[in-house]
Scaffold this motif. Sequence first.
Motif, PDB file in Angstrom:
ATOM      1  N   THR A  79       0.832  -1.196   0.000  1.00 47.45           N
ATOM      2  CA  THR A  79       0.000   0.000   0.000  1.00 47.45           C
ATOM      3  C   THR A  79       0.868   1.248   0.000  1.00 47.45           C
ATOM      4  OG1 THR A  79      -1.856   1.117   1.093  1.00 47.45           O
ATOM      5  CG2 THR A  79      -0.211   0.149   2.525  1.00 47.45           C
ATOM      6  N   THR A 113      -1.801  -7.795  -0.597  1.00 49.04           N
ATOM      7  CA  THR A 113      -1.090  -6.555  -0.271  1.00 49.04           C
ATOM      8  C   THR A 113      -0.362  -6.672   1.059  1.00 49.04           C
ATOM      9  OG1 THR A 113      -1.306  -4.134  -0.193  1.00 49.04           O
ATOM     10  CG2 THR A 113      -2.999  -5.399   0.954  1.00 49.04           C
ATOM     11  N   THR A 115       0.845  -3.855   4.420  1.00 49.70           N
ATOM     12  CA  THR A 115       0.858  -2.521   5.003  1.00 49.70           C
ATOM     13  C   THR A 115       1.784  -2.519   6.211  1.00 49.70           C
ATOM     14  OG1 THR A 115      -1.060  -3.032   6.387  1.00 49.70           O
ATOM     15  CG2 THR A 115      -1.495  -1.929   4.290  1.00 49.70           C
ATOM     16  N   GLN A 122      -5.087  -1.627   4.107  1.00 44.64           N
ATOM     17  CA  GLN A 122      -5.103  -2.905   3.398  1.00 44.64           C
ATOM     18  C   GLN A 122      -6.329  -3.044   2.489  1.00 44.64           C
ATOM     19  OE1 GLN A 122      -4.503  -6.257   6.011  1.00 44.64           O
ATOM     20  NE2 GLN A 122      -2.388  -5.693   6.379  1.00 44.64           N
ATOM     21  N   THR A 125      -6.391  -0.630  -0.478  1.00 41.81           N
ATOM     22  CA  THR A 125      -5.393  -1.034  -1.476  1.00 41.81           C
ATOM     23  C   THR A 125      -5.897  -2.223  -2.284  1.00 41.81           C
ATOM     24  OG1 THR A 125      -3.591  -0.205  -0.094  1.00 41.81           O
ATOM     25  CG2 THR A 125      -3.014  -1.756  -1.829  1.00 41.81           C
ATOM     26  N   GLY A 158      -2.933 -10.410   9.194  1.00 46.68           N
ATOM     27  CA  GLY A 158      -3.569  -9.810   8.036  1.00 46.68           C
ATOM     28  C   GLY A 158      -4.721 -10.674   7.568  1.00 46.68           C
ATOM     29  N   THR A 165      -3.414 -10.577   2.905  1.00 44.29           N
ATOM     30  CA  THR A 165      -2.593  -9.442   3.320  1.00 44.29           C
ATOM     31  C   THR A 165      -1.591  -9.856   4.386  1.00 44.29           C
ATOM     32  OG1 THR A 165      -3.957  -8.648   5.186  1.00 44.29           O
ATOM     33  CG2 THR A 165      -4.623  -7.946   2.977  1.00 44.29           C
ATOM     34  N   ILE A 167       1.244  -7.800   7.390  1.00 46.66           N
ATOM     35  CA  ILE A 167       1.578  -6.560   8.089  1.00 46.66           C
ATOM     36  C   ILE A 167       3.086  -6.544   8.309  1.00 46.66           C
ATOM     37  CG2 ILE A 167       1.217  -5.203  10.186  1.00 46.66           C
ATOM     38  CD1 ILE A 167      -1.531  -6.846  10.342  1.00 46.66           C
TER      39      ILE A 167
END
Length: 200
Positions: A79, A113, A115, A122, A125, A158, A165, A167
């Motif tokens: 992101t 993604t 972040t 998240q 994005t 995530g 996702t 993190i």
Amino acid sequence: MAKILVLYYSSYGHLSVMADAVAAGIRAGGAEVDIRRVPETAPDAVVKAAGFKADHSHPVIESVDAMAQYDGVVMGTPTRFGRMSSQMAAFLDQAGGLWARGALHGKVGAAFTATASQHGGQETTLFSIITNMLHFGMTVVGLDYGFQGQMGVDEVKGGAPYGATTIADGDGSRLPSQVELDGASYLGKRVAETAAKLAA
């Protein structure tokens, strides 16, 4: 057999690790997979000063037209202020010809993604990626709640119904957890299974 492209951009390697997990799920779902990354667009001085990862295990994609060769595309990008990175956006901005020809109509799409924080953008994005996919006419697959690993608050994790996702923490020190990698693999498998169903 369906053939899926995992296409990503990664500054520090987190998305590269997630891409490998997505690809493992795709293979488990019975499809072939290629992993490619989009070109770096940041100036060399910025890349060096920011400490971007220089050694990559996946080759750069040949061209935007290469996406049309696949039955599905899973896109990953970190992101940047709640949206996809400029590197991924610059690559997709070249896809006007694919859009005009309808070259991606009916193909499967999914997103992943990373972040810095749990609330660092998240979902927005993921939607910035999914929006492109819908304009391309793709059939979007999310990280459904069949993957229960995204539930609960027992640990930092995530995962969202819109995609896989991870993190990374503000300094990039946190690598994808096993739960996050499992979510990425689950997403990849769902993409492979969906592509096979659409081709039947």
